[in-house]
Write an enzyme that holds these catalytic residues in place. Structure first.
Site, mmCIF file in Angstrom:
data_model
loop_
_atom_site.group_PDB
_atom_site.id
_atom_site.type_symbol
_atom_site.label_atom_id
_atom_site.label_comp_id
_atom_site.label_asym_id
_atom_site.label_seq_id
_atom_site.Cartn_x
_atom_site.Cartn_y
_atom_site.Cartn_z
ATOM 1 N N ARG A 296 0.827 -1.220 0.000
ATOM 2 C CA ARG A 296 0.000 0.000 0.000
ATOM 3 C C ARG A 296 0.857 1.264 0.000
ATOM 4 N NH1 ARG A 296 -3.688 2.919 4.020
ATOM 5 N NH2 ARG A 296 -5.567 3.461 2.844
ATOM 6 N N ILE B 90 -7.103 7.809 -0.777
ATOM 7 C CA ILE B 90 -7.004 6.357 -0.970
ATOM 8 C C ILE B 90 -8.007 5.734 -0.007
ATOM 9 C CG2 ILE B 90 -5.090 6.227 0.703
ATOM 10 C CD1 ILE B 90 -3.951 3.840 -0.776
ATOM 11 N N SER B 91 -8.748 4.724 -0.463
ATOM 12 C CA SER B 91 -9.773 4.108 0.387
ATOM 13 C C SER B 91 -9.157 3.466 1.623
ATOM 14 C CB SER B 91 -10.538 3.038 -0.390
ATOM 15 O OG SER B 91 -11.123 3.578 -1.539
ATOM 16 N N GLN B 92 -9.942 3.470 2.691
ATOM 17 C CA GLN B 92 -9.522 2.823 3.940
ATOM 18 C C GLN B 92 -9.413 1.302 3.709
ATOM 19 O OE1 GLN B 92 -12.683 2.628 6.716
ATOM 20 N NE2 GLN B 92 -11.374 2.561 8.509
#
Ligand code: SAH
Length: 222
Positions: free
Chosen positions: A42, A68-70
């Site tokens: 990530r 950025i998505s969790q």
């Protein structure tokens, strides 16, 4: 893997394992989803200055006013998507930095992903190339209209919240296919699972969520 992908210190394997443990504690049960999250770099998808925070279970800025998505929400949506479901083609709306696309690409034969902000897409494409993701196809377009040329899809995942479900996305679902989409005004969004059945669609409420809004049209800035 190259050393910058493997990570050191705050991006090390131990830090990634801890993230997977947190997601397990939060209710993610799928071993294969946890495994993929554990192995996904990530930190490679965020700015170097934020790399030390890449394995926290939070959304982080990626530029152009987007995040950025969790990891929890990525894991949750993919867990629902793959349940008893063989995935050939998946459509993703909102490529962003490409993190979720990368995770999806470990589960589907092909991932088609659409992003409306060109600057984000250019960077995401570069990451996919470096990570050798040959099963990801990208498009600079408005996700509200989907990508009919490659449909129907076994799964569609939407990473930004429209006020209502765009009809073209439902139409591009294969029989038995699943659409996972947040809908509603900021502050009162619901995550929905919509399944295409022989006659019509089945709709299930999954969770209360908080996504960036889904916009219309495209943004050409680099
Ligand atoms: N999963 C991505 C999430 C990024 S945030 C990640 O982990 O990085 C949501 C993204 O949806 C943003 O990049 C935003 O530009 C994009 N988006 C919003 N409306 C859109 C639309 N109509 N079509 C395509 N992408 C859209």
């Amino acid at each position: 893997m190259q050393s910058d992908l493997r990570g050191i210190g705050m991006t090390s394997q131990r830090t990634r394992d801890r993230l997977a443990e947190i997601l397990l504690e939060m209710g993610i049960e799928s071993e294969i989803v946890l495994d993929v999250i554990r192995n996904a770099p990530r930190h490679f998808f965020v700015d170097e200055a934020l790399a030390t925070r890449a394995y926290e279970n939070t959304a982080l800025p990626i530029g152009f006013n987007q995040t950025i998505s969790q990891p929890y929400i990525v894991a949750k949506m993919i867990e629902v998507l793959i349940e008893d479901n063989e995935l050939q083609k998946v459509l993703e709306i909102g490529t962003g930095c490409g993190y979720q696309t990368f995770v999806l690409a470990q589960f589907a034969k092909y991932v088609y992903t659409i992003e409306r902000i060109n600057g984000l897409l250019i960077r995401a494409r570069e990451r996919f190339r470096k990570l050798n993701c040959i099963n990801i196809l990208t498009k600079h377009s408005d996700g509200n209209i989907g990508w009919p040329a490659h449909g129907p899809y076994d799964g569609i995942i939407v990473s930004a919240a429209p006020i209502g479900v765009p009809e073209p996305l439902k139409e591009q679902l294969a029989l038995g296919g699943r659409l996972i989409i947040p809908v509603g005004e900021p502050g009162q969004q619901k995550l929905l699972l919509i399944t295409r059945e022989e006659e019509g669609f089945n709709e299930k409420l999954l969770d209360s969520v908080s996504f960036v809004p889904m916009l219309s049209g495209i943004d050409a800035s680099r």
